[in-house]
Write an enzyme that holds these catalytic residues in place. Structure first.
Site, PDB file in Angstrom:
ATOM      1  N   LYS A  18       0.838  -1.198   0.000  1.00 31.76           N
ATOM      2  CA  LYS A  18       0.000   0.000   0.000  1.00 31.76           C
ATOM      3  C   LYS A  18       0.874   1.250   0.000  1.00 31.76           C
ATOM      4  O   LYS A  18       1.740   1.401   0.865  1.00 31.76           O
ATOM      5  CB  LYS A  18      -0.923   0.025   1.226  1.00 31.76           C
ATOM      6  CG  LYS A  18      -1.799   1.277   1.300  1.00 31.76           C
ATOM      7  CD  LYS A  18      -2.821   1.185   2.408  1.00 31.76           C
ATOM      8  CE  LYS A  18      -2.342   1.706   3.738  1.00 31.76           C
ATOM      9  NZ  LYS A  18      -2.127   3.158   3.784  1.00 31.76           N
ATOM     10  N   ASP A  69      -3.405   4.276  -2.089  1.00 32.48           N
ATOM     11  CA  ASP A  69      -4.339   4.743  -1.051  1.00 32.48           C
ATOM     12  C   ASP A  69      -4.323   6.273  -1.011  1.00 32.48           C
ATOM     13  O   ASP A  69      -3.749   6.873  -0.114  1.00 32.48           O
ATOM     14  CB  ASP A  69      -3.884   4.126   0.287  1.00 32.48           C
ATOM     15  CG  ASP A  69      -4.704   4.583   1.470  1.00 32.48           C
ATOM     16  OD1 ASP A  69      -5.848   5.028   1.284  1.00 32.48           O
ATOM     17  OD2 ASP A  69      -4.183   4.493   2.603  1.00 32.48           O
ATOM     18  N   LYS A  84      -7.303   8.109  -1.467  1.00 32.35           N
ATOM     19  CA  LYS A  84      -8.626   8.547  -0.938  1.00 32.35           C
ATOM     20  C   LYS A  84      -9.151   9.760  -1.680  1.00 32.35           C
ATOM     21  O   LYS A  84      -9.369  10.826  -1.101  1.00 32.35           O
ATOM     22  CB  LYS A  84      -8.537   8.838   0.562  1.00 32.35           C
ATOM     23  CG  LYS A  84      -8.027   7.693   1.414  1.00 32.35           C
ATOM     24  CD  LYS A  84      -8.093   8.033   2.899  1.00 32.35           C
ATOM     25  CE  LYS A  84      -7.577   6.922   3.781  1.00 32.35           C
ATOM     26  NZ  LYS A  84      -6.121   6.755   3.779  1.00 32.35           N
ATOM     27  N   ASP A  94     -13.476  14.705  -4.463  1.00 27.77           N
ATOM     28  CA  ASP A  94     -13.540  15.960  -5.213  1.00 27.77           C
ATOM     29  C   ASP A  94     -14.814  15.899  -6.057  1.00 27.77           C
ATOM     30  O   ASP A  94     -15.637  14.986  -5.866  1.00 27.77           O
ATOM     31  CB  ASP A  94     -12.275  16.084  -6.092  1.00 27.77           C
ATOM     32  CG  ASP A  94     -11.862  17.534  -6.324  1.00 27.77           C
ATOM     33  OD1 ASP A  94     -12.757  18.332  -6.691  1.00 27.77           O
ATOM     34  OD2 ASP A  94     -10.678  17.860  -6.169  1.00 27.77           O
ATOM     35  N   THR A 135     -11.391   6.458  10.929  1.00 28.67           N
ATOM     36  CA  THR A 135     -11.465   5.962  12.313  1.00 28.67           C
ATOM     37  C   THR A 135     -10.965   7.005  13.316  1.00 28.67           C
ATOM     38  O   THR A 135     -11.174   6.860  14.506  1.00 28.67           O
ATOM     39  CB  THR A 135     -10.645   4.669  12.486  1.00 28.67           C
ATOM     40  OG1 THR A 135      -9.393   4.849  11.840  1.00 28.67           O
ATOM     41  CG2 THR A 135     -11.346   3.477  11.905  1.00 28.67           C
ATOM     42  N   ARG A 181       3.527  -1.193  10.535  1.00 30.34           N
ATOM     43  CA  ARG A 181       4.696  -1.287  11.421  1.00 30.34           C
ATOM     44  C   ARG A 181       5.068  -2.682  11.915  1.00 30.34           C
ATOM     45  O   ARG A 181       6.267  -2.967  12.018  1.00 30.34           O
ATOM     46  CB  ARG A 181       4.517  -0.299  12.586  1.00 30.34           C
ATOM     47  CG  ARG A 181       4.681   1.136  12.121  1.00 30.34           C
ATOM     48  CD  ARG A 181       4.084   2.125  13.081  1.00 30.34           C
ATOM     49  NE  ARG A 181       2.624   2.069  13.064  1.00 30.34           N
ATOM     50  CZ  ARG A 181       1.831   2.854  13.800  1.00 30.34           C
ATOM     51  NH1 ARG A 181       2.370   3.738  14.618  1.00 30.34           N
ATOM     52  NH2 ARG A 181       0.520   2.747  13.721  1.00 30.34           N
TER      53      ARG A 181
END
Ligand code: C5P
Length: 236
Positions: A37, A64, A66, A69, A121, A212
Site C-alpha cells: 500500500k 491509497d 482517498k 472531489d 477511524t 509497522r
C-alpha cells in the site's frame, strides 16, 4: 467468495517518506506473499516513478490516495491511477453518490479494484457533531458502505470490529479491507481498535493492511510468513 484462495491477503503499508527507504524494505519482501500500500506521504514524496518500479518488481499496489472531489475530477484521477498499473485504488464515500458512480464509470468492473473509505477511524462523535453529521459512527459507516455497494464499487476499508456486522448486512460479494492489525502480544503504538490477523479474517475481512509490525521488524519476511501462516487455516 471474494478472493482467490491462494492469493496474498496481506497488504504491507509503506508508510515511508522516500523511495530509498521503501525499496530497502520491498527488496526483502516477496510479491507472492503480500501486496503493498502506497499512501499520500510516500506518493507525494516519490511520485509515479516509484509505483512503476514496484509494479515492475512484481508487486500489486493499493494506491491509497482517498480521492474526494467533484465527480469529473475524481473520475479522471481514477483513470490516471489505473494507467500506472495499480491493483487497487480508493475514494471517500463521503463524496456522495454522483462521485462514487463517476469513479465506477471510469474504472471498468473486474479491472482495478475500486473501494471506498467510509468514516475515518480518527473521527469520533464530537467530530461528527462539529461537522453536523447525524447518527453514530456505526450508523454512518453502515450508511456509507451501503451507498458504496449501491454505486457498484468493489468494497470498503473497515476496522476488524466493523467487518462482521458489515459482512452480515452487506453480503458476501463485497471486499472488506482492514487496517489496525496487530500480533497477539502487541500492546504499544497509536492503533486503538486492533485485531489479530486470524480474528480479522474470521470476522470476514478479505485483505489485511499491516504496516509497522512488518516494516519495523528485524526480519520483515519472517514476520510476513508468520502472519500468512496464522491466517492460512482460516482462509475461505
Ligand atoms: O503501521 P500500521 O499497521 O498501524 O499501519 C496501518 C496503515 O493503515 C497505515 O497506512 C494507516 O494510515 C492505514 N489506516 C489505518 N486506519 C484506518 C485507515 C487506514 O490505520 N482507518
Amino acid at each position: 467468495m471474494n478472493v482467490n484462495v491462494s492469493e496474498p491477503r496481506i497488504i504491507v503499508a509503506l508508510d515511508f517518506s522516500s523511495a530509498g527507504q521503501t525499496l530497502n524494505l520491498t527488496s526483502r519482501l516477496n510479491p507472492s506473499l503480500c501486496r503493498l500500500k502506497v499512501g499520500k506521504e510516500l506518493f507525494t514524496a516519490a511520485g509515479p516513478g516509484l509505483i512503476e518500479q514496484l509494479v515492475r518488481d512484481g508487486f500489486d499496489i493499493f494506491l491509497d490516495l482517498k480521492y474526494h472531489d467533484i465527480p469529473n475530477t475524481v473520475a479522471n484521477a481514477c483513470k490516471a491511477a489505473a494507467d500506472m498499473g495499480v491493483w487497487m485504488i480508493n475514494v471517500h464515500a463521503m463524496g456522495g453518490r454522483k462521485m462514487l458512480s463517476a469513479a465506477r464509470a471510469a474504472i471498468a468492473p473486474g479491472t482495478v479494484k475500486l473501494i471506498a473509505v467510509t468514516l475515518l477511524t480518527s473521527m469520533d462523535q464530537n467530530d461528527l457533531d462539529d461537522i453536523g453529521l447525524q447518527g453514530s459512527p456505526e450508523q454512518i459507516v453502515l450508511r456509507l458502505a451501503t451507498l458504496t455497494r449501491d454505486c457498484g464499487l468493489d468494497g470498503v476499508v473497515c476496522s476488524a470490529l466493523e467487518a462482521q456486522p458489515l459482512r452480515q448486512k452487506i453480503g458476501a460479494d463485497f471486499l472488506l479491507v482492514t487496517p489496525g492489525i496487530r500480533p497477539q502480544e502487541n500492546t504499544g503504538d497509536d492503533q486503538k481498535r486492533i485485531a489479530t490477523p486470524a480474528a480479522a479474517i474470521q470476522n470476514g475481512s478479505d485483505y489485511l493492511v499491516i504496516g509497522r509490525p512488518i516494516t519495523q521488524a528485524q526480519n520483515p519476511l519472517r514476520v510476513l510468513e508468520q502472519f500468512n501462516q496464522e491466517i492460512h487455516i482460516f482462509r475461505n
